[in-house]
Design a protein around this motif. Structure first.
Motif, short mmCIF file in Angstrom:
data_model
loop_
_atom_site.label_atom_id
_atom_site.label_comp_id
_atom_site.label_asym_id
_atom_site.label_seq_id
_atom_site.Cartn_x
_atom_site.Cartn_y
_atom_site.Cartn_z
N SER A 188 -7.48 -7.40 4.46
CA SER A 188 -6.68 -7.07 5.63
C SER A 188 -5.53 -6.18 5.22
CB SER A 188 -6.14 -8.34 6.29
OG SER A 188 -5.16 -8.92 5.48
N ALA A 189 -4.98 -5.44 6.17
CA ALA A 189 -3.86 -4.55 5.88
C ALA A 189 -2.65 -5.34 5.40
CB ALA A 189 -3.50 -3.74 7.12
N ALA A 190 -2.55 -6.60 5.79
CA ALA A 190 -1.42 -7.42 5.37
C ALA A 190 -1.47 -7.76 3.89
CB ALA A 190 -1.38 -8.71 6.19
N ALA A 191 -2.59 -7.47 3.23
CA ALA A 191 -2.74 -7.81 1.82
C ALA A 191 -2.17 -6.74 0.90
CB ALA A 191 -4.21 -8.04 1.50
N GLN A 192 -1.53 -5.73 1.43
CA GLN A 192 -0.94 -4.68 0.60
C GLN A 192 0.18 -5.29 -0.23
OE1 GLN A 192 0.12 -1.11 2.59
NE2 GLN A 192 1.28 -0.30 0.90
N PRO A 193 0.16 -5.08 -1.54
CA PRO A 193 1.17 -5.69 -2.40
C PRO A 193 2.58 -5.19 -2.08
CG PRO A 193 -0.61 -4.74 -3.70
CD PRO A 193 -0.81 -4.32 -2.29
N ALA A 194 3.55 -6.06 -2.23
CA ALA A 194 4.94 -5.67 -2.04
C ALA A 194 5.29 -4.65 -3.11
CB ALA A 194 5.85 -6.90 -2.17
N GLY A 195 6.05 -3.65 -2.74
CA GLY A 195 6.48 -2.64 -3.69
C GLY A 195 5.62 -1.40 -3.69
N ILE A 196 4.45 -1.45 -3.09
CA ILE A 196 3.58 -0.28 -2.99
C ILE A 196 3.64 0.21 -1.56
CG2 ILE A 196 1.25 0.63 -3.23
CD1 ILE A 196 0.78 -1.39 -5.43
N GLY A 197 4.36 1.29 -1.37
CA GLY A 197 4.56 1.83 -0.03
C GLY A 197 3.43 2.72 0.43
N PRO A 198 3.54 3.26 1.63
CA PRO A 198 2.46 4.06 2.21
C PRO A 198 2.15 5.34 1.44
CG PRO A 198 4.36 3.98 3.69
CD PRO A 198 4.64 3.06 2.56
N LYS A 199 3.16 6.01 0.88
CA LYS A 199 2.91 7.26 0.15
C LYS A 199 2.17 6.98 -1.16
CE LYS A 199 6.74 9.92 2.04
NZ LYS A 199 7.98 10.65 1.74
N THR A 200 2.62 5.97 -1.89
CA THR A 200 1.95 5.62 -3.15
C THR A 200 0.55 5.12 -2.86
OG1 THR A 200 4.06 5.06 -4.17
CG2 THR A 200 2.10 4.16 -5.20
N SER A 201 0.40 4.34 -1.81
CA SER A 201 -0.90 3.83 -1.42
C SER A 201 -1.87 4.97 -1.09
CB SER A 201 -0.76 2.88 -0.23
OG SER A 201 -1.99 2.28 0.06
N ALA A 202 -1.38 6.00 -0.40
CA ALA A 202 -2.22 7.16 -0.07
C ALA A 202 -2.65 7.89 -1.34
CB ALA A 202 -1.47 8.10 0.87
N ARG A 203 -1.76 8.00 -2.32
CA ARG A 203 -2.12 8.65 -3.59
C ARG A 203 -3.18 7.85 -4.33
NH1 ARG A 203 3.57 10.40 -6.37
NH2 ARG A 203 3.67 12.49 -5.50
N LEU A 204 -3.03 6.52 -4.31
CA LEU A 204 -4.03 5.67 -4.97
C LEU A 204 -5.38 5.78 -4.26
CD1 LEU A 204 -1.79 2.56 -5.65
CD2 LEU A 204 -2.79 4.05 -7.39
N ASP A 205 -5.36 5.81 -2.93
CA ASP A 205 -6.60 5.97 -2.17
C ASP A 205 -7.31 7.27 -2.55
OD1 ASP A 205 -6.19 3.62 -0.83
OD2 ASP A 205 -5.64 4.53 1.08
N ALA A 206 -6.52 8.35 -2.65
CA ALA A 206 -7.09 9.65 -2.99
C ALA A 206 -7.73 9.64 -4.38
CB ALA A 206 -6.01 10.73 -2.91
N ALA A 207 -7.21 8.78 -5.26
CA ALA A 207 -7.76 8.67 -6.61
C ALA A 207 -8.91 7.68 -6.68
CB ALA A 207 -6.65 8.26 -7.58
N GLY A 208 -9.27 7.09 -5.54
CA GLY A 208 -10.36 6.12 -5.51
C GLY A 208 -9.96 4.72 -5.91
N LEU A 209 -8.67 4.46 -5.98
CA LEU A 209 -8.17 3.13 -6.34
C LEU A 209 -7.74 2.43 -5.05
CD1 LEU A 209 -6.04 4.24 -9.42
CD2 LEU A 209 -8.35 3.27 -9.42
N VAL A 210 -8.69 1.75 -4.43
CA VAL A 210 -8.47 1.18 -3.11
C VAL A 210 -8.14 -0.31 -3.19
CG1 VAL A 210 -9.52 0.80 -0.84
CG2 VAL A 210 -10.00 2.89 -2.11
N GLU A 211 -8.68 -1.01 -4.17
CA GLU A 211 -8.46 -2.44 -4.30
C GLU A 211 -7.66 -2.72 -5.57
OE1 GLU A 211 -12.25 -4.33 -4.08
OE2 GLU A 211 -12.60 -3.63 -2.04
N ILE A 212 -6.93 -3.82 -5.56
CA ILE A 212 -6.04 -4.14 -6.67
C ILE A 212 -6.79 -4.24 -7.99
CG2 ILE A 212 -4.56 -5.96 -7.62
CD1 ILE A 212 -3.46 -6.36 -4.84
N HIS A 213 -7.97 -4.84 -7.99
CA HIS A 213 -8.70 -4.98 -9.26
C HIS A 213 -9.06 -3.63 -9.85
CE1 HIS A 213 -12.84 -4.05 -7.89
NE2 HIS A 213 -12.40 -4.51 -6.73
N GLN A 214 -9.18 -2.60 -9.00
CA GLN A 214 -9.45 -1.26 -9.51
C GLN A 214 -8.22 -0.70 -10.22
OE1 GLN A 214 -10.60 0.30 -5.67
NE2 GLN A 214 -12.74 0.50 -6.34
N VAL A 215 -7.04 -0.96 -9.67
CA VAL A 215 -5.80 -0.50 -10.31
C VAL A 215 -5.63 -1.22 -11.65
CG1 VAL A 215 -3.29 -0.36 -10.12
CG2 VAL A 215 -4.72 0.03 -8.10
#
Length: 96
Positions: A11-38
């Protein structure tokens, strides 16, 4: 958006604290969508995706957050008071 699918079912509520929308968009673009991938990505590759925030992002993904906990609460609008009895109490109204 980076998500912790193991806890909240992606769910969208599962976004970790400290990772904002801009950083999240950069991670998405790199294919890092789930925490275990990071967590499983080499630090240099995370750095390529998010730049100087890579160390913080990896720590957050590993559950490490050294920021102080700040608790704020709004003042209550009213206070209630109750009394609990050991047995049910009924009040019968007497008619005069």
């Amino acid at each position: 958006m980076v998500r912790d699918c193991s806890v909240a079912g992606c769910s969208a509520a599962a976004q970790p604290a400290g990772i904002g929308p801009k950083t999240s968009a950069r991670l998405d673009a790199a294919g890092l969508v789930e925490i275990h991938q990071v967590v499983g990505t080499p630090p240099g590759d995370v750095g390529t995706a998010v730049g100087s925030q890579a160390g913080n992002v990896r720590e957050f993904a590993n559950g490490i957050d050294d920021r102080p906990l700040v608790i704020t609460r709004e003042a209550p609008e009213s206070f209630g008071q109750q009394e609990t009895f050991f047995a049910d109490v009924t009040y019968e109204r007497k008619q005069c």
